[in-house]
Design a protein around this motif. Structure first.
Motif, short mmCIF file in Angstrom:
data_model
loop_
_atom_site.label_atom_id
_atom_site.label_comp_id
_atom_site.label_asym_id
_atom_site.label_seq_id
_atom_site.Cartn_x
_atom_site.Cartn_y
_atom_site.Cartn_z
N THR A 34 0.81 -1.22 0.00
CA THR A 34 0.00 0.00 0.00
C THR A 34 0.84 1.27 0.00
O THR A 34 0.32 2.36 -0.18
CB THR A 34 -0.96 0.02 1.21
OG1 THR A 34 -0.19 -0.12 2.41
CG2 THR A 34 -1.98 -1.09 1.10
N THR A 39 -0.05 3.61 -10.56
CA THR A 39 -1.42 3.82 -10.99
C THR A 39 -1.39 4.01 -12.50
O THR A 39 -0.65 4.86 -13.01
CB THR A 39 -2.03 5.07 -10.33
OG1 THR A 39 -1.97 4.91 -8.91
CG2 THR A 39 -3.47 5.27 -10.76
N GLN A 70 -1.45 -6.58 -5.80
CA GLN A 70 -2.88 -6.45 -6.08
C GLN A 70 -3.11 -5.65 -7.34
O GLN A 70 -2.32 -4.80 -7.71
CB GLN A 70 -3.61 -5.84 -4.90
CG GLN A 70 -3.14 -4.46 -4.52
CD GLN A 70 -3.74 -3.99 -3.22
OE1 GLN A 70 -4.36 -4.74 -2.49
NE2 GLN A 70 -3.58 -2.72 -2.92
N ALA A 72 -6.13 -3.34 -8.82
CA ALA A 72 -7.37 -2.68 -8.43
C ALA A 72 -7.86 -1.82 -9.59
O ALA A 72 -7.07 -1.19 -10.28
CB ALA A 72 -7.15 -1.82 -7.20
N TYR A 73 -9.18 -1.82 -9.79
CA TYR A 73 -9.81 -1.04 -10.85
C TYR A 73 -10.89 -0.17 -10.27
O TYR A 73 -11.61 -0.58 -9.37
CB TYR A 73 -10.50 -1.94 -11.88
CG TYR A 73 -9.57 -2.71 -12.74
CD1 TYR A 73 -8.94 -2.10 -13.80
CD2 TYR A 73 -9.34 -4.05 -12.51
CE1 TYR A 73 -8.09 -2.81 -14.61
CE2 TYR A 73 -8.48 -4.76 -13.31
CZ TYR A 73 -7.87 -4.14 -14.36
OH TYR A 73 -7.02 -4.84 -15.15
N THR A 74 -11.02 1.01 -10.83
CA THR A 74 -12.18 1.86 -10.59
C THR A 74 -12.63 2.34 -11.95
O THR A 74 -11.88 2.99 -12.67
CB THR A 74 -11.84 3.06 -9.69
OG1 THR A 74 -11.35 2.56 -8.45
CG2 THR A 74 -13.06 3.92 -9.45
N SER A 79 -15.88 -0.61 -8.66
CA SER A 79 -14.47 -0.89 -8.40
C SER A 79 -14.33 -2.33 -7.96
O SER A 79 -15.26 -2.93 -7.44
CB SER A 79 -13.91 0.06 -7.34
OG SER A 79 -14.53 -0.17 -6.11
N LYS A 81 -10.99 -5.39 -6.74
CA LYS A 81 -9.58 -5.61 -6.44
C LYS A 81 -9.32 -7.12 -6.43
O LYS A 81 -10.08 -7.89 -5.85
CB LYS A 81 -9.24 -5.02 -5.09
CG LYS A 81 -7.78 -5.10 -4.73
CD LYS A 81 -7.45 -4.64 -3.32
CE LYS A 81 -8.14 -3.38 -2.90
NZ LYS A 81 -7.77 -2.93 -1.56
N ASN A 97 -16.50 -7.21 -3.84
CA ASN A 97 -15.65 -6.68 -4.91
C ASN A 97 -14.16 -6.97 -4.72
O ASN A 97 -13.32 -6.35 -5.36
CB ASN A 97 -15.88 -5.18 -5.06
CG ASN A 97 -15.51 -4.42 -3.81
OD1 ASN A 97 -15.41 -4.98 -2.73
ND2 ASN A 97 -15.29 -3.13 -3.95
N ILE A 98 -13.82 -7.93 -3.84
CA ILE A 98 -12.42 -8.30 -3.63
C ILE A 98 -12.29 -9.82 -3.70
O ILE A 98 -13.05 -10.55 -3.07
CB ILE A 98 -11.90 -7.81 -2.26
CG1 ILE A 98 -11.99 -6.28 -2.17
CG2 ILE A 98 -10.46 -8.27 -2.04
CD1 ILE A 98 -11.62 -5.72 -0.81
#
Length: 127
Positions: A34, A39, A70, A72-74, A79, A81, A97-98
């Motif tokens: 994290t 991005t 990971q 991840a999409y938005t 969204s 992940k 959503n994960i």
């Protein structure tokens, strides 16, 4: 192909020239995913929310160590992940959503993985 200058870099991220591939690559290092990440901006296409279908990752894991990354999409108000880890034994949906997906990597060897972003998106209802 993503344009390297359009990639947002956070933490221990740099663009380097790979001597074996003879190409520029993105190097993401560090122990906390994290805090060290990239991005990527994608361009929507009709019915396919990704202009780049495949995501390639190369990693080296020392014996006895774990490895995690990971994707991840938005997209609009949706969204999701996908979390890949050597600690997971089976694939399972964590929350709506994960999804957690296992990685089986040989220790102390370079490994290359390919993720089909389109198929992953279909799993989460992007079609």
């Amino acid at each position: 192909m993503f344009e390297l200058k359009k990639i947002e870099k956070t933490g221990l991220v740099k663009i380097i020239q790979d001597k074996i591939l003879n190409r520029k690559v993105i190097s993401v290092e560090g122990n906390i995913s994290t805090s060290n990440f990239i991005t990527l901006q994608t361009h929507n296409m009709p019915n396919i929310p990704f202009s780049e279908r495949y995501f390639y990752i190369q990693g080296f894991v020392d014996a006895g160590k774990s490895f995690c990354f990971q994707v991840a999409y938005t997209l609009g108000n949706k969204s999701f992940k996908a979390v890949y880890s050597t600690l997971y034994k089976i694939a399972k949906k964590h929350v709506e959503n994960i999804v957690h997906l296992p990685l089986n990597l040989p220790p102390s060897k370079w490994s290359i993985g390919v993720i089909d972003l389109y198929e992953l998106g279909l799993h989460f209802g992007f079609n």
